[in-house]
Design a protein around this motif. Structure first.
Motif, PDB file in Angstrom:
ATOM      1  N   ALA A  79       0.730  -1.243  -0.159  1.00  0.00           N
ATOM      2  CA  ALA A  79      -0.193   0.130  -0.062  1.00  0.00           C
ATOM      3  C   ALA A  79       0.674   1.213   0.046  1.00  0.00           C
ATOM      4  O   ALA A  79       0.553   2.468  -0.283  1.00  0.00           O
ATOM      5  CB  ALA A  79      -0.761  -0.087   1.675  1.00  0.00           C
ATOM      6  N   GLY A  90      -5.880   6.052  -8.759  1.00  0.00           N
ATOM      7  CA  GLY A  90      -6.059   4.764  -8.446  1.00  0.00           C
ATOM      8  C   GLY A  90      -6.508   3.538  -9.445  1.00  0.00           C
ATOM      9  O   GLY A  90      -6.161   3.629  -9.927  1.00  0.00           O
ATOM     10  N   GLN A 131      -8.471  -4.606   1.672  1.00  0.00           N
ATOM     11  CA  GLN A 131      -9.108  -2.864   2.899  1.00  0.00           C
ATOM     12  C   GLN A 131      -8.070  -2.480   3.123  1.00  0.00           C
ATOM     13  O   GLN A 131      -7.960  -1.295   3.346  1.00  0.00           O
ATOM     14  CB  GLN A 131      -8.987  -3.826   4.281  1.00  0.00           C
ATOM     15  N   ALA A 134      -7.586  -0.306  -0.074  1.00  0.00           N
ATOM     16  CA  ALA A 134      -9.671  -0.028  -0.564  1.00  0.00           C
ATOM     17  C   ALA A 134      -9.103   1.913  -0.345  1.00  0.00           C
ATOM     18  O   ALA A 134      -9.782   2.641  -1.055  1.00  0.00           O
ATOM     19  CB  ALA A 134     -10.121   0.296   0.361  1.00  0.00           C
ATOM     20  N   PRO A 135      -8.012   2.081   0.557  1.00  0.00           N
ATOM     21  CA  PRO A 135      -7.539   4.067  -0.328  1.00  0.00           C
ATOM     22  C   PRO A 135      -7.463   4.178  -1.527  1.00  0.00           C
ATOM     23  O   PRO A 135      -7.515   5.666  -1.423  1.00  0.00           O
ATOM     24  CB  PRO A 135      -6.680   4.375   0.883  1.00  0.00           C
ATOM     25  N   HIS A 136      -6.808   2.923  -2.109  1.00  0.00           N
ATOM     26  CA  HIS A 136      -5.822   3.416  -3.310  1.00  0.00           C
ATOM     27  C   HIS A 136      -7.239   2.524  -4.493  1.00  0.00           C
ATOM     28  O   HIS A 136      -6.593   3.272  -5.620  1.00  0.00           O
ATOM     29  CB  HIS A 136      -4.682   2.115  -3.597  1.00  0.00           C
ATOM     30  N   GLU A 139     -12.446   5.276  -7.882  1.00  0.00           N
ATOM     31  CA  GLU A 139     -13.886   5.393  -7.191  1.00  0.00           C
ATOM     32  C   GLU A 139     -14.558   4.663  -8.715  1.00  0.00           C
ATOM     33  O   GLU A 139     -14.098   4.288 -10.013  1.00  0.00           O
ATOM     34  CB  GLU A 139     -14.785   6.233  -7.587  1.00  0.00           C
ATOM     35  N   ARG A 185     -19.743   3.628  -2.960  1.00  0.00           N
ATOM     36  CA  ARG A 185     -17.687   4.344  -3.232  1.00  0.00           C
ATOM     37  C   ARG A 185     -18.323   3.417  -4.879  1.00  0.00           C
ATOM     38  O   ARG A 185     -17.381   4.233  -5.507  1.00  0.00           O
ATOM     39  CB  ARG A 185     -16.714   4.178  -2.871  1.00  0.00           C
TER      40      ARG A 185
END
Length: 242
Positions: A79, A90, A131, A134-136, A139, A185
């Protein structure tokens, strides 16, 4: 299913785990052939000769990074490294392909260590990696978890590969929970059965080539939308019982 095929003029950024051989390697080949950019992971990148050869043939479009799905500390390291490789963009498609199967298990002799290894790799691994990443995820991205018909509780017809079956059933629950967590999202999460594939894991008696399986699975991934999130589907697009 409610999605549509990707616009070939817009390369997706894809991440494939367990990409050094078998179905994972075939995913990488086909994604590159479609014009996508790929991050491929392996426990030992230095030994992933076929993968490194592909990277040499596709400079800037294929990056090989280390990841052990059973070791959460490597999830965090991946990550941290991702933004350097993706230049801040992303991930559009995450394929949780890495898995393990312990063969020759018999009731009365199933080892606790093998059950633990199967659960950490096949169930906890995809859940924790998704998990961590997820931030990467972009959308509207898609997450495809490589499951198995052997993880279908409704389809059990004998005492077969117990630690693999238990771990894949647990992974299916993880898929449904991830679908709920990421729905807001617009990220679809699906469980996929690749068929009985001619890989080291599938064995010599398997009926489906890695090329055909990967091609079918990518077609299914293309076709799903957020309304399909949380479904269990095979490589030919058929719904499977949990």
């Amino acid at each position: 299913m409610s999605g549509s095929a990707p616009d070939s003029a817009i390369p997706r950024r894809c991440l494939v785990t367990g990409a050094n051989r078998g179905l994972g390697l075939e995913f990488v080949r086909q994604l590159l052939a479609r014009g996508d950019r790929v991050i491929a992971t392996s426990r030992h990148p230095g030994r992933a000769h076929a993968l490194n050869q592909l990277a040499g043939q596709n400079p800037g479009r294929l990056h090989v990074l280390p990841l052990d799905v059973a070791e959460p500390k490597t999830h965090a390291e991946l990550a941290r490294e991702l933004p350097l490789v993706t230049e801040g963009d992303g991930i559009d498609l995450l394929i949780n392909n890495a898995g393990v199967l312990h063969s020759g298990e018999r009731f009365g002799h199933v080892a606790a260590a093998q059950l633990d290894d199967s659960l950490r790799t096949n169930a906890a691994g995809p859940f924790l990696i998704t998990q961590a990443l997820a931030p990467h995820l972009a959308e509207g991205a898609k997450v495809a978890n490589l499951s198995s018909m052997l993880g279908s509780i409704a389809s059990v017809d004998g005492f077969h590969t117990p630690t693999y079956a238990i771990s894949k059933a647990a992974q299916n629950m993880a898929t449904v929970l991830l679908a709920q967590a990421l729905r807001e999202r617009g990220i679809a999460v699906i469980a996929l059965h690749p068929g009985w594939v001619q890989t080291d894991m599938g064995g010599k008696g398997a009926q489906v080539t890695p090329a055909d399986s990967a091609r079918g699975l990518l077609g299914v991934i293309d076709s799903v939308g957020i309304a399909d999130s949380g479904r269990f589907i095979d490589w030919q697009g058929n719904a499977l019982p949990w």
